[in-house]
Design a protein around this motif. Structure first.
Motif, PDB file in Angstrom:
ATOM      1  N   ASN A  82       0.792  -1.238   0.000  1.00 35.39           N
ATOM      2  CA  ASN A  82       0.000   0.000   0.000  1.00 35.39           C
ATOM      3  C   ASN A  82       0.822   1.285   0.000  1.00 35.39           C
ATOM      4  O   ASN A  82       0.456   2.251  -0.662  1.00 35.39           O
ATOM      5  CB  ASN A  82      -0.963  -0.002   1.198  1.00 35.39           C
ATOM      6  CG  ASN A  82      -2.044  -1.053   1.017  1.00 35.39           C
ATOM      7  OD1 ASN A  82      -2.103  -1.700  -0.031  1.00 35.39           O
ATOM      8  ND2 ASN A  82      -2.875  -1.236   2.009  1.00 35.39           N
ATOM      9  N   GLU A  83       1.945   1.305   0.739  1.00 35.42           N
ATOM     10  CA  GLU A  83       2.719   2.553   0.870  1.00 35.42           C
ATOM     11  C   GLU A  83       3.223   3.067  -0.477  1.00 35.42           C
ATOM     12  O   GLU A  83       3.421   4.271  -0.637  1.00 35.42           O
ATOM     13  CB  GLU A  83       3.945   2.352   1.787  1.00 35.42           C
ATOM     14  CG  GLU A  83       3.629   2.264   3.269  1.00 35.42           C
ATOM     15  CD  GLU A  83       3.381   0.848   3.713  1.00 35.42           C
ATOM     16  OE1 GLU A  83       2.885   0.029   2.884  1.00 35.42           O
ATOM     17  OE2 GLU A  83       3.668   0.533   4.863  1.00 35.42           O
ATOM     18  N   VAL A  84       3.487   2.154  -1.394  1.00 35.13           N
ATOM     19  CA  VAL A  84       4.085   2.593  -2.669  1.00 35.13           C
ATOM     20  C   VAL A  84       3.160   2.413  -3.883  1.00 35.13           C
ATOM     21  O   VAL A  84       3.532   2.770  -4.998  1.00 35.13           O
ATOM     22  CB  VAL A  84       5.436   1.868  -2.931  1.00 35.13           C
ATOM     23  CG1 VAL A  84       6.471   2.310  -1.912  1.00 35.13           C
ATOM     24  CG2 VAL A  84       5.276   0.359  -2.940  1.00 35.13           C
ATOM     25  N   LEU A  85       1.967   1.860  -3.648  1.00 38.30           N
ATOM     26  CA  LEU A  85       1.033   1.673  -4.769  1.00 38.30           C
ATOM     27  C   LEU A  85       0.220   2.954  -4.990  1.00 38.30           C
ATOM     28  O   LEU A  85      -1.006   2.935  -5.026  1.00 38.30           O
ATOM     29  CB  LEU A  85       0.121   0.473  -4.521  1.00 38.30           C
ATOM     30  CG  LEU A  85       0.760  -0.881  -4.839  1.00 38.30           C
ATOM     31  CD1 LEU A  85      -0.145  -2.037  -4.424  1.00 38.30           C
ATOM     32  CD2 LEU A  85       1.095  -1.009  -6.340  1.00 38.30           C
ATOM     33  N   LEU A  86       0.927   4.034  -5.077  1.00 39.81           N
ATOM     34  CA  LEU A  86       0.294   5.327  -5.326  1.00 39.81           C
ATOM     35  C   LEU A  86       0.975   5.982  -6.516  1.00 39.81           C
ATOM     36  O   LEU A  86       2.215   5.977  -6.598  1.00 39.81           O
ATOM     37  CB  LEU A  86       0.421   6.215  -4.082  1.00 39.81           C
ATOM     38  CG  LEU A  86      -0.498   5.718  -2.957  1.00 39.81           C
ATOM     39  CD1 LEU A  86       0.167   5.819  -1.621  1.00 39.81           C
ATOM     40  CD2 LEU A  86      -1.816   6.465  -2.956  1.00 39.81           C
ATOM     41  N   SER A  87       0.145   6.495  -7.423  1.00 32.88           N
ATOM     42  CA  SER A  87       0.645   7.225  -8.598  1.00 32.88           C
ATOM     43  C   SER A  87       1.712   6.456  -9.371  1.00 32.88           C
ATOM     44  O   SER A  87       2.695   7.026  -9.834  1.00 32.88           O
ATOM     45  CB  SER A  87       1.183   8.608  -8.182  1.00 32.88           C
ATOM     46  OG  SER A  87       0.124   9.364  -7.652  1.00 32.88           O
ATOM     47  N   VAL A  88       1.505   5.160  -9.497  1.00 33.00           N
ATOM     48  CA  VAL A  88       2.414   4.367 -10.337  1.00 33.00           C
ATOM     49  C   VAL A  88       2.037   4.594 -11.803  1.00 33.00           C
ATOM     50  O   VAL A  88       2.898   4.805 -12.643  1.00 33.00           O
ATOM     51  CB  VAL A  88       2.328   2.858  -9.982  1.00 33.00           C
ATOM     52  CG1 VAL A  88       3.222   2.047 -10.900  1.00 33.00           C
ATOM     53  CG2 VAL A  88       2.696   2.629  -8.524  1.00 33.00           C
ATOM     54  N   ASP A  89       0.733   4.565 -12.075  1.00 30.42           N
ATOM     55  CA  ASP A  89       0.280   4.760 -13.463  1.00 30.42           C
ATOM     56  C   ASP A  89      -1.039   5.530 -13.471  1.00 30.42           C
ATOM     57  O   ASP A  89      -2.045   5.046 -13.988  1.00 30.42           O
ATOM     58  CB  ASP A  89       0.122   3.407 -14.168  1.00 30.42           C
ATOM     59  CG  ASP A  89      -0.680   2.428 -13.318  1.00 30.42           C
ATOM     60  OD1 ASP A  89      -1.182   2.828 -12.243  1.00 30.42           O
ATOM     61  OD2 ASP A  89      -0.819   1.264 -13.734  1.00 30.42           O
ATOM     62  N   PRO A  90      -1.048   6.736 -12.876  1.00 26.58           N
ATOM     63  CA  PRO A  90      -2.318   7.460 -12.768  1.00 26.58           C
ATOM     64  C   PRO A  90      -2.840   7.940 -14.115  1.00 26.58           C
ATOM     65  O   PRO A  90      -2.049   8.201 -15.023  1.00 26.58           O
ATOM     66  CB  PRO A  90      -1.937   8.656 -11.884  1.00 26.58           C
ATOM     67  CG  PRO A  90      -0.488   8.871 -12.137  1.00 26.58           C
ATOM     68  CD  PRO A  90       0.094   7.516 -12.382  1.00 26.58           C
TER      69      PRO A  90
END
Ligand SMILES: Cc1ncc(COP(=O)(O)O)c(C=O)c1O
Length: 442
Positions: free
Chosen positions: A153-161
């Motif tokens: 969860n901590e890094v699954l942000l704005s990977v491919d927005p």
């Protein structure tokens, strides 16, 4: 090779069976592509063969892991002799290869004073973030838009927005890249723009809360950080007491022997490694500054007395430092010490020939990447971050990728290309011939 659609009936059939036992028929979503992924059954050198008997030159190489190609005989021998010499493949105790392997990594990555082993790149970046929070006492993290660091969860942000959700270019929104991410996570993880000095203002603004900056020095394995940006990022994180973590899971042993950090001549505080170092087996490493790594030591640095576990960063794992994987990984690195340069030269050759071919066909295409990894980007513009890349011509790229499978070139559609020591001139020639057929048929 002519442009004839391959028969992949057995893959289609297996995919129907797979859907009955796994959600969506896959055990890693990245393995899926429509209408159904190809099921492979054999590999040798640069080649994969699917269950219908079709042969492909493999440029996916298991997402870059197989730097020696498939079934390298010295790796097979290493596994066999490890079993013959040691009788077992797992001790569950310390063993000598943990030291030998670490010494080899330290030789190539001088920023690594101490290290710990993990079982994947995901675990390596996760552990690195836990080290940073423990060391600094600051629990927010910053990562860059478009950068991937694993599945948590901590890094699954704005990977491919979607660009429509991504917010301002200079101050991107934190957009969940998965279901199931708690709304508060979008406040815990701060998103930075890559290759953009606006990132430094964001870091200054949140300096009291951010313990770590996690970066793919080469975004997605192919978009390099600019030298000046990297140098400034190092300086500012140091000034703000933020741990700088290089995620070199993709770039380790694929750019230079010493990774992207040697190319940039920048020493991060922590480095996460994975993929190539396991020689095709599950493996990761977190290494870096001694004073940070010592947060996980079960004994006191000065007195060597055992510490109370609540005073130590918990790090454990049944398979950490798996003897067989360390043996195979070490052999892989030793082979690359001799052969990496050749792979880099061959990659340049392939890139040049591909660009020339596209040019003659009048299709704007640039190969973007360093070392043994590149991506084909259908655009004339400079590509220096996620948003630039999003503006390239994905529709034509998708068409090309689909036809390439029929021509016996395997990369998961839209993925980057990775080379191995088994991709020789013959494979480059075949690849160019296949591309010619595809471009002629567009
Ligand atoms: C840069 C980067 N970090 C972390 C990971 C996660 O590694 P793994 O798939 O071994 O968990 C990947 C995997 O693609 C990666 O490319």
């Amino acid at each position: 090779m002519s442009h004839v659609k391959l028969t992949t009936e057995k893959s289609a059939h297996l995919y129907e069976s797979a859907k009955r036992v796994m959600p969506g028929g896959v055990t890693a979503n990245i393995k899926y592509f429509p209408p159904y992924p190809l099921f492979m059954s054999n590999g040798a050198g640069a080649y994969l063969t699917d269950v219908d008997g079709n042969e492909y030159i493999d440029y996916l190489l298991s997402y870059g892991s197989l730097m020696l190609g498939h079934g390298h005989p010295e790796i097979a021998d290493t596994m066999q002799s490890h079993i013959n010499n040691h009788g077992t493949w797992l001790y569950g105790t310390p063993h000598e290869l943990e030291i030998t392997f670490a010494e080899k990594i330290k030789e190539h990555f001088p920023s690594i004073e101490l290290l710990r082993y993990t079982n994947s790149g995901t675990e390596a970046t996760l552990l690195a973030l836990r080290f940073a929070a423990t060391y600094t006492g600051k629990h927010k993290i910053a990562k860059f838009e478009g950068h991937y660091h694993g599945g948590y969860n901590e890094v699954l942000l704005s990977v491919d927005p979607e660009t429509s959700d991504a917010g301002q270019k200079e101050k991107p929104n934190a957009v969940p890249s998965s279901k199931g991410i708690s709304p508060s996570q979008t406040e815990q993880t701060i998103i930075l723009p890559f290759n953009d000095e606006a990132a430094f203002d964001i870091l200054k603004e949140h300096a009291n809360e951010i313990g770590a900056v996690l970066i793919e020095p080469i975004q997605g394995g192919f978009i390099p950080a600019e030298h000046g940006f990297m140098t400034k990022l190092r300086k500012i994180t140091e000034e703000l007491n933020i741990v700088l973590i290089f995620d070199e899971v993709k770039t380790g042993y694929r750019i230079t022997l010493g990774g992207a950090q040697s190319y940039y001549n920048v020493e991060p505080d922590l480095t996460a490694l994975g993929k190539v170092i396991g020689g095709g087996f599950p493996m990761g490493v977190v290494g870096g500054k001694k004073e940070i790594l010592m947060e996980s030591s079960p004994i006191d640095n000065i007195t060597s007395e055992p510490l109370n576990s609540k005073d130590v960063l918990f790090h454990s794992g049944t398979y950490n430092g798996h003897p067989m994987i360390l043996a195979v990984g070490l052999k892989t690195i030793e082979i690359l010490e001799e052969e990496l340069e050749t792979v880099l030269n061959r990659t340049e050759k392939l890139k040049t020939q591909l660009e020339a071919l596209f040019y003659t066909k009048g299709i704007p295409m640039q190969t973007v990447g360093l070392g043994s990894v590149f991506n084909m980007v259908l655009s004339e513009n400079e590509i220096s971050n996620y948003r630039d890349y999003q503006e390239s011509d994905f529709d034509t790229r998708r068409k090309i990728d689909k036809h390439l499978l029929d021509e016996g070139i395997y990369s998961k559609p839209m993925n980057r290309y990775s080379m191995s020591i088994s991709h020789r001139d013959k494979e480059i020639e075949k690849t160019i011939a296949a591309f010619k057929n595809v471009l002629n048929s567009l």
